[in-house]
Design an enzyme around this catalytic site. Sequence first.
Site, PDB file in Angstrom:
ATOM      1  N   ASP A  38      -9.531   2.437  -4.418  1.00  0.00           N
ATOM      2  CA  ASP A  38      -8.594   2.391  -3.294  1.00  0.00           C
ATOM      3  C   ASP A  38      -7.649   3.585  -3.407  1.00  0.00           C
ATOM      4  O   ASP A  38      -8.078   4.729  -3.408  1.00  0.00           O
ATOM      5  CB  ASP A  38      -7.867   1.048  -3.297  1.00  0.00           C
ATOM      6  CG  ASP A  38      -7.219   0.705  -1.965  1.00  0.00           C
ATOM      7  OD1 ASP A  38      -6.860   1.636  -1.213  1.00  0.00           O
ATOM      8  OD2 ASP A  38      -7.036  -0.488  -1.676  1.00  0.00           O
TER       9      ASP A  38
ATOM     10  N   ASN B 233      -4.877   4.603   8.145  1.00  0.00           N
ATOM     11  CA  ASN B 233      -4.869   3.999   6.822  1.00  0.00           C
ATOM     12  C   ASN B 233      -4.124   4.933   5.870  1.00  0.00           C
ATOM     13  O   ASN B 233      -3.008   5.337   6.163  1.00  0.00           O
ATOM     14  CB  ASN B 233      -6.306   3.723   6.352  1.00  0.00           C
ATOM     15  CG  ASN B 233      -6.370   2.743   5.206  1.00  0.00           C
ATOM     16  OD1 ASN B 233      -5.663   1.744   5.197  1.00  0.00           O
ATOM     17  ND2 ASN B 233      -7.203   3.015   4.220  1.00  0.00           N
TER      18      ASN B 233
ATOM     19  N   ARG C 156      -7.336   1.935  13.106  1.00  0.00           N
ATOM     20  CA  ARG C 156      -5.924   2.178  12.825  1.00  0.00           C
ATOM     21  C   ARG C 156      -5.818   3.207  11.703  1.00  0.00           C
ATOM     22  O   ARG C 156      -6.758   3.419  10.939  1.00  0.00           O
ATOM     23  CB  ARG C 156      -5.204   0.894  12.411  1.00  0.00           C
ATOM     24  CG  ARG C 156      -5.664   0.325  11.075  1.00  0.00           C
ATOM     25  CD  ARG C 156      -4.650  -0.669  10.520  1.00  0.00           C
ATOM     26  NE  ARG C 156      -5.111  -1.355   9.327  1.00  0.00           N
ATOM     27  CZ  ARG C 156      -5.047  -0.852   8.095  1.00  0.00           C
ATOM     28  NH1 ARG C 156      -4.582   0.375   7.889  1.00  0.00           N
ATOM     29  NH2 ARG C 156      -5.467  -1.563   7.059  1.00  0.00           N
TER      30      ARG C 156
ATOM     31  N   ASN D 157      -9.529   6.551   2.040  1.00  0.00           N
ATOM     32  CA  ASN D 157      -8.443   6.013   1.239  1.00  0.00           C
ATOM     33  C   ASN D 157      -7.790   7.122   0.413  1.00  0.00           C
ATOM     34  O   ASN D 157      -7.421   8.139   0.952  1.00  0.00           O
ATOM     35  CB  ASN D 157      -8.929   4.843   0.376  1.00  0.00           C
ATOM     36  CG  ASN D 157      -8.378   3.515   0.875  1.00  0.00           C
ATOM     37  OD1 ASN D 157      -7.182   3.395   1.163  1.00  0.00           O
ATOM     38  ND2 ASN D 157      -9.220   2.519   0.982  1.00  0.00           N
TER      39      ASN D 157
ATOM     40  N   GLU E 239       0.840  -1.208   0.000  1.00  0.00           N
ATOM     41  CA  GLU E 239       0.000   0.000   0.000  1.00  0.00           C
ATOM     42  C   GLU E 239       0.869   1.250   0.000  1.00  0.00           C
ATOM     43  O   GLU E 239       2.084   1.191   0.168  1.00  0.00           O
ATOM     44  CB  GLU E 239      -0.913   0.024   1.233  1.00  0.00           C
ATOM     45  CG  GLU E 239      -2.337  -0.462   0.985  1.00  0.00           C
ATOM     46  CD  GLU E 239      -3.196   0.554   0.232  1.00  0.00           C
ATOM     47  OE1 GLU E 239      -2.645   1.580  -0.220  1.00  0.00           O
ATOM     48  OE2 GLU E 239      -4.399   0.301   0.088  1.00  0.00           O
TER      49      GLU E 239
END
Length: 302
Positions: free
Chosen positions: A208, A107, A105, A156, A18
Amino acid sequence: MAEPTVDLALDARTILGESPVWDDRIGRLYFVDINERRLHAWEPQSGERISIEAPEQVGCVALTNDTGKVLLGLHRRVVVVDVASRALCASLATTPDSHGIDDMRFNDGKGAPDGALIIGRMHSKWREGKPGRLYRLAPPGELQEVLEGTPIGLPNGMAWDMERREMYFVDSKAQTITAFATDEGGVPLEGAAGRLVATVPSEEGVPDGMTIDRTGNLWVALGEAGAVTCFDAQSGAQLHRVALPVGRPTACTFGGADLAVLYVTTREEKGPSAAEHWGGVFAVRVPGVAGRAGGFPVRLPA
């Protein structure tokens, strides 16, 4: 017009790759493996590769004004990492207990035009409708929630327009790309209604990570769809769709010479249909397309 090309740039074998970001100052690509708790740095020119273990899941990496240091968004902390020594050298902020600890958490996150960090925080049960949050961190200040009151599912991809008047934002739960009006520093204005750019039908994948090219078009990794797609940021029209040799891309950023390479991170695949190079970093080249920096350097405190 020549067709796009797709090549395996790095057989990284990430479980959940990522947050790719290219540092044009030193020719280095950073990305993370969330589940393996690792920061990766790779220089295509020399082939040098660095892997740094993090103490917790690491949701994103962001550049700073010091080319030797980057920021990591961990479980609930934002920390500074000295890349050469591979050491976590400072913790800049921690989310309040009241904003959730165990079930949330950090991202995706990126440096904003004003030198602050815009970073999202996701809930482990986002599929069940548990909301996420979006923050601004201006070191050494505290985390400040932005877009408070705006429904956020799974925060995102982010990008800023050429004039820095809008921030584009992907909500993977809502399957949307939305543009929010910003101040001169690129920080979303509180209370401003978002402008819907595009909605991605679920059968076409999950939007995403996202980046922007030099003409202001948005490039989005479509999870579970094996493709990256380019949207017109004003009309929402799909301009390009590039198929990948893997099924689970996660995020993308422009890099390489003249920012003409779109680097795409991917994640693990299982079963008999798993792609040979799942977890790799792929290089997509679209003739006539070049990008902009995936994020602005965050200004560290002196």
